[in-house]
Design a protein around this motif. Structure first.
Motif, PDB file in Angstrom:
ATOM      1  N   PHE A 183       1.739 -21.739  48.941  1.00  0.00           N
ATOM      2  CA  PHE A 183       1.396 -22.561  50.109  1.00  0.00           C
ATOM      3  C   PHE A 183       0.163 -23.438  49.857  1.00  0.00           C
ATOM      4  O   PHE A 183       0.241 -24.654  49.911  1.00  0.00           O
ATOM      5  CB  PHE A 183       1.185 -21.668  51.336  1.00  0.00           C
ATOM      6  N   CYS A 184      -0.985 -22.805  49.570  1.00  0.00           N
ATOM      7  CA  CYS A 184      -2.213 -23.600  49.448  1.00  0.00           C
ATOM      8  C   CYS A 184      -2.435 -24.105  48.012  1.00  0.00           C
ATOM      9  O   CYS A 184      -3.351 -24.894  47.777  1.00  0.00           O
ATOM     10  CB  CYS A 184      -3.414 -22.800  49.943  1.00  0.00           C
ATOM     11  N   ARG A 185      -1.616 -23.650  47.062  1.00  0.00           N
ATOM     12  CA  ARG A 185      -1.668 -24.099  45.669  1.00  0.00           C
ATOM     13  C   ARG A 185      -2.913 -23.625  44.918  1.00  0.00           C
ATOM     14  O   ARG A 185      -3.169 -24.067  43.800  1.00  0.00           O
ATOM     15  CB  ARG A 185      -1.549 -25.639  45.548  1.00  0.00           C
ATOM     16  N   GLU A 186      -3.726 -22.748  45.517  1.00  0.00           N
ATOM     17  CA  GLU A 186      -4.888 -22.192  44.822  1.00  0.00           C
ATOM     18  C   GLU A 186      -4.415 -21.359  43.635  1.00  0.00           C
ATOM     19  O   GLU A 186      -3.417 -20.644  43.729  1.00  0.00           O
ATOM     20  CB  GLU A 186      -5.694 -21.283  45.756  1.00  0.00           C
ATOM     21  N   GLY A 201       1.136 -25.318  35.246  1.00  0.00           N
ATOM     22  CA  GLY A 201       2.386 -25.597  35.955  1.00  0.00           C
ATOM     23  C   GLY A 201       3.381 -24.455  35.899  1.00  0.00           C
ATOM     24  O   GLY A 201       4.391 -24.475  36.600  1.00  0.00           O
ATOM     25  N   LYS A 202       3.113 -23.443  35.058  1.00  0.00           N
ATOM     26  CA  LYS A 202       4.055 -22.313  34.929  1.00  0.00           C
ATOM     27  C   LYS A 202       3.489 -21.039  35.555  1.00  0.00           C
ATOM     28  O   LYS A 202       3.965 -19.937  35.279  1.00  0.00           O
ATOM     29  CB  LYS A 202       4.343 -22.046  33.438  1.00  0.00           C
ATOM     30  N   GLU A 203       2.446 -21.164  36.380  1.00  0.00           N
ATOM     31  CA  GLU A 203       1.819 -19.984  36.969  1.00  0.00           C
ATOM     32  C   GLU A 203       2.834 -19.167  37.769  1.00  0.00           C
ATOM     33  O   GLU A 203       3.791 -19.714  38.333  1.00  0.00           O
ATOM     34  CB  GLU A 203       0.667 -20.388  37.902  1.00  0.00           C
ATOM     35  N   SER A 210      -5.129 -15.405  52.403  1.00  0.00           N
ATOM     36  CA  SER A 210      -5.394 -16.213  53.592  1.00  0.00           C
ATOM     37  C   SER A 210      -4.118 -16.894  54.089  1.00  0.00           C
ATOM     38  O   SER A 210      -3.961 -17.123  55.284  1.00  0.00           O
ATOM     39  CB  SER A 210      -6.503 -17.229  53.335  1.00  0.00           C
ATOM     40  N   CYS A 211      -3.190 -17.219  53.198  1.00  0.00           N
ATOM     41  CA  CYS A 211      -1.925 -17.819  53.652  1.00  0.00           C
ATOM     42  C   CYS A 211      -1.032 -16.763  54.316  1.00  0.00           C
ATOM     43  O   CYS A 211      -0.278 -17.067  55.226  1.00  0.00           O
ATOM     44  CB  CYS A 211      -1.185 -18.476  52.488  1.00  0.00           C
TER      45      CYS A 211
END
Ligand SMILES: [Zn+2]
Length: 218
Positions: A183-186, A201-203, A210-211
């Protein structure tokens, strides 16, 4: 059987409520045994030392107390046990008593893993980018017995053995992966999945705390 001569060597200056006293008293009561044999005698001390240990769990505690007393790289003072690993790093377990089941062990305060440890981990698991550093989330690891019937003393003995080894703690602390919140891309590092998700990019995708706590609205 009580060996009356056990009392001859007792140091009465120690704090009777400390773990050090427990180690010392057990050593006095088992000093008549050949040094290669496990300790077998639970000390005859009316207040039962820092806490009550049921009969079934006493052999496990005796083996932990023996390890603390006899190992040249383990020292006890008050309720603290200091263990120096095979690479010379000293780590301390605080507030040790017989009700302790889980132990928080500080693996290292430095970001970089020593090169010879990286090599040992690569040899054991195959090369992994996670072997080269310990992020804050992994600096401290939790060790202990995940079994209700096992003596917590045996659990402590296993933890002490891990702390004596120069690689075991790093083995656990470098088992992490790179992750990104959907969601937040963290991005962050999370326990498990050794070395996965390190390519940009492969995380590994997950939902961060928090999301997760945001109310769902559609
Ligand atoms: Zn998030």
């Amino acid at each position: 059987m009580t060996d009356n001569s056990a009392w001859d060597d007792v140091n009465w200056d120690l704090d009777f409520e400390s773990f050090e006293w427990m180690v010392h008293l057990a050593a006095c009561f088992n000093s008549h045994l050949p040094t290669n044999l496990p300790w077998a005698v639970w000390p005859d001390w009316s207040t039962d030392m820092p806490g009550f240990v049921v009969d079934d769990h006493r052999p496990g505690w005796l083996s932990a107390l023996r390890l603390v007393h006899t190992h040249p790289r383990i020292a006890v003072a008050g309720n603290s046990i200091t263990v120096t690993d095979s690479r010379g790093t000293a780590r301390v377990l605080e507030d040790v008593d017989v009700s302790s089941r889980w132990w928080h062990v500080d693996v290292c305060s430095e970001w970089n893993v020593p090169l010879e440890v990286v090599a040992a981990l690569d040899a054991r698991h195959g090369p992994s980018p996670s072997h080269r550093f310990v992020p804050g989330q992994m600096e401290q690891i939790c060790l202990g017995v995940d079994d209700d019937v096992l003596s917590y003393g045996l659990g402590l003995a296993v933890v002490l053995q891990a702390m004596l080894d120069g690689v075991v703690l790093f083995d656990k602390a470098t088992d992490f992966h790179a992750a990104r919140c959907r969601f937040c891309r963290e991005t962050t590092y999370r326990q498990g999945l050794r070395g996965q998700g390190f390519e940009p990019g492969k995380e590994v995708v997950f939902t961060c705390g928090s999301c997760t706590s945001e109310p769902v609205t559609n």
